[in-house]
Design an enzyme around this catalytic site. Structure first.
Site, PDB file in Angstrom:
ATOM      1  CG  ASN A 147      -1.894   1.292   0.915  1.00  0.00           C
ATOM      2  OD1 ASN A 147      -2.986   1.228   0.357  1.00  0.00           O
ATOM      3  ND2 ASN A 147      -1.531   2.528   2.002  1.00  0.00           N
ATOM      4  CD  GLU A 211      -2.371   2.737  -3.072  1.00  0.00           C
ATOM      5  OE1 GLU A 211      -1.273   2.078  -2.987  1.00  0.00           O
ATOM      6  OE2 GLU A 211      -3.429   3.227  -2.981  1.00  0.00           O
ATOM      7  CG  ASP A 260      -5.971  18.048   6.980  1.00  0.00           C
ATOM      8  OD1 ASP A 260      -4.593  18.198   6.940  1.00  0.00           O
ATOM      9  OD2 ASP A 260      -6.302  17.406   7.724  1.00  0.00           O
TER      10      ASP A 260
END
Ligand SMILES: Cc1cc2nc3c(=O)[nH]c(=O)nc-3n(C[C@H](O)[C@H](O)[C@H](O)COP(=O)(O)O)c2cc1C
Length: 442
Positions: A147, A211, A260
Site C-alpha cells: 500500500n 498504487e 490541514d
C-alpha cells in the site's frame, strides 16, 4: 535512469514553470510564507536553494497549476483528466533494480537522524515541523500486498515521528492488522519523488490494489524500485531520500495541531508513532514539502477523483466537456452539452454516487470554464433557476472527519441555460480578442 523529480524540475524550468528562490529562507514559517506568495501569484514550482541551517534545497508546488499538471502528462490543461482516465486502464507492475542514487549516503541505527532534513513548519499553531510530502510504503501483513499513501508526520525527536492513520484509510486498516498480530508495521517513507508517484500515493484505489501498478500505468512503463536496507520493502529508485522504520504497535501519543487541507487546524489527537531505523539519500538530495490546503494539495487529492467523476458522468450518456474539483475538492463543477431538461440532475447524481466526499455539484453549459470559479459563479447567477434547478440529498455519506455532522448533505445546482433558448443565452464575444497582444499597441 527513469524520469525522477530532478528530470521533472529540469522540464519545468525549460517550460518557464520553475521559480528559483535564491535568498536564504528560514524553514520555520518564512519558507511557507514565500511559498504561499508564489502559489497565489505565478503558481510555479518553487525551488528554495538555501535553507537556513541546512545543506539541502527544498522543493514545493510541483502541482501548483493545471498547466504544470499538463506538463506532467505531456498534454494540454483541458485534457489532463481524460489523459489520466485513459492511461490508468492498463496497470503495469513495478520492476526491481539493483542500484539507485538514493543509496549514495546510508546511515543506520544511531547514525541516522531526522534532524539532517530541512523539515518545514508551515502554520502558526502547527506543533513544530511536519513531513508532508513523504510517500508511505508498507505491506499488508496478511496478504503481502503493498500500500502506498501520503500521511503527514510530525517531528518528535531525531528518530521519532508522529503519524496519523485511521481506518478506513488503507494504511490504518493495515496497521490494525499488524497490531492484532502483535507486530510493528514496517514502513518506508520516500521523500523527493517524481509527481506521478505523489499522485498515485494520493489516489484511493480499492483495498488490496498496489498504487505502484497505477504509477506504471500513468508512466507508461514499470516504475523502478530498489530494496530498503533494514526492512523488507522496496521504494522508488528515483527518490531523493528514504526513511526506513516501523510503526510501533499499541503506542499512541499526542500529535498535532496541524493546519490541514480544509484550512483549519486538526486538533491534538492520540496518533501513531514511527521509529526510524535508517536513512538513505542522494549526496546532493533535494527535500520536498507540500503545503496542506494549497492548490498543490488540492490537485494531488483532486485529480484521481475528477477522473472518477468524469467516468461516472460519461456512463450516464452525458456529453461531458470538463470537470473540476478545484479549489476545495468537496465541491465540483461539471460542464456538459446538455441534451435534455433535467440532465444536469442525472449528471450530479452520478458525481455524488461515485465520490462520497462531494458536497456541492454545479452543472454548467459547455461554454463555461469550470477551472475559473468566477465563470462558474457567473453561470449560477445568469443561468440557474432556483425554483427548478436545485437537487438536495440529505443524510448521505460525506467527508468522514465530521465531528459537527455538517458534511453529510449534498446540493446540486443546475446552472445550465434552458434547452433550445441558446439565442437568449449565447455569450457575447469580441472578434479577435483572443489573439490581441497588448504589447503591440503600447
Ligand atoms: C499532502 C497530503 C497529506 C496527506 N495527509 C494525510 C494524513 O495525514 N492522513 C490521512 O489519512 N490521509 C492523508 N492524505 C490523504 C491520503 O494520502 C489519500 O487519501 C490516500 O489516497 C490514502 O491512501 P489509501 O488509498 O492507501 O487509503 C494526505 C494527502 C496529501 C496529498
Amino acid at each position: 535512469m527513469q524520469e525522477d523529480l530532478r528530470s521533472f524540475l529540469a522540464k519545468a524550468e525549460r517550460s518557464g514553470k520553475l521559480q528559483r528562490i535564491r535568498r536564504e529562507v528560514d524553514p520555520k514559517f518564512e519558507l511557507a510564507a514565500v511559498l504561499k506568495k508564489i502559489q497565489t501569484t505565478s503558481g510555479k514550482v518553487a525551488l528554495f536553494e538555501k535553507v537556513k541551517g541546512y545543506e539541502m534545497p527544498v522543493v514545493s508546488n510541483v502541482f501548483g497549476s493545471r498547466e504544470i499538471l499538463a506538463l506532467i502528462f505531456d498534454t494540454v490543461p483541458e485534457d489532463v483528466v481524460r489523459e489520466f482516465v485513459s492511461r490508468r486502464e492498463r496497470q503495469i507492475k513495478p520492476v526491481l533494480v539493483r542500484d539507485s542514487p538514493v543509496k549514495e549516503v546510508i546511515k543506520t541505527g544511531e547514525e541516522a537522524s531526522i534532524q539532517a532534513l530541512p523539515l518545514v513548519t508551515h502554520c502558526e499553531k502547527d506543533n513544530g515541523p511536519f513531513v508532508t510530502a513523504g510517500i508511505i510504503i508498507t505491506r499488508d501483513p496478511q496478504t503481502g500486498i503493498r500500500n502506498v499513501s501520503i500521511n503527514r508526520m510530525m517531528y518528535k525527536n531525531e528518530n521519532t515521528l508522529g503519524c496519523r492513520m485511521m481506518p478506513p484509510q488503507h494504511l490504518g486498516i493495515i496497521q490494525v492488522k499488524a497490531e492484532e498480530m502483535g507486530k510493528p508495521l514496517e514502513v518506508a517513507v520516500a521523500i523527493g519523488n517524481h509527481p506521478i508517484e505523489l499522485l498515485v500515493a494520493s489516489t484511493t484505489l480499492p483495498f488490496g490494489y498496489d498504487e505502484f501498478d497505477l504509477a506504471g500505468a500513468l508512466r507508461g512503463e514499470p516504475l523502478e524500485l530498489v530494496k530498503c536496507e533494514t526492512i523488507d520493502l522496496e521504494v522508488p529508485a528515483g527518490s531523493e531520500i528514504v526513511l526506513e522504520g516501523e510503526i510501533l504497535p499499541n503506542v499512541r501519543e499526542a500529535e498535532g495541531p496541524f493546519g490541514d487541507f480544509m484550512q483549519c487546524y486538526i486538533p491534538v489527537m492520540e496518533n501513531h508513532v514511527f521509529k526510524l531505523k535508517a536513512i538513505s539519500r542522494r549526496k546532493d538530495a533535494i527535500y520536498q514539502t507540500i503545503q496542506a490546503s494549497s492548490l498543490e494539495d488540492m490537485h494531488l487529492l483532486g485529480l484521481s477523483r475528477e477522473a472518477d467523476v468524469y467516468k461516472a458522468v460519461i456512463n450516464t450518456g452525458a456529453k461531458i466537456k470538463a470537470v473540476s474539483l478545484i479549489p476545495t475538492i468537496l465541491s465540483c463543477a461539471i460542464s456538459i452539452e446538455k441534451q435534455f431538461t433535467g440532465e444536469p440532475k442525472n449528471v450530479a447524481a452520478a458525481a455524488f454516487g461515485c465520490y462520497s466526499w462531494l458536497k456541492y455539484c454545479v452543472v454548467v453549459d459547455h461554454d463555461v470554464n469550470v477551472f475559473d470559479i468566477n465563470d462558474v459563479w457567473w453561470a449560477m447567477a445568469s443561468r440557474s433557476d432556483i425554483n427548478k434547478g436545485l437537487f438536495v440529498m440529505e443524510h448521505a455519506r460525506g467527508f468522514p472527519r465530521d465531528p459537527f455532522n455538517i458534511h453529510s448533505g449534498k446540493l446540486a445546482i443546475d446552472a445550465t441555460a434552458p434547452l433550445n433558448c441558446w439565442g437568449e443565452f449565447e455569450r457575447k464575444r469580441i472578434p479577435g480578442e483572443e489573439s490581441i497582444n497588448l504589447q503591440d499597441y503600447l
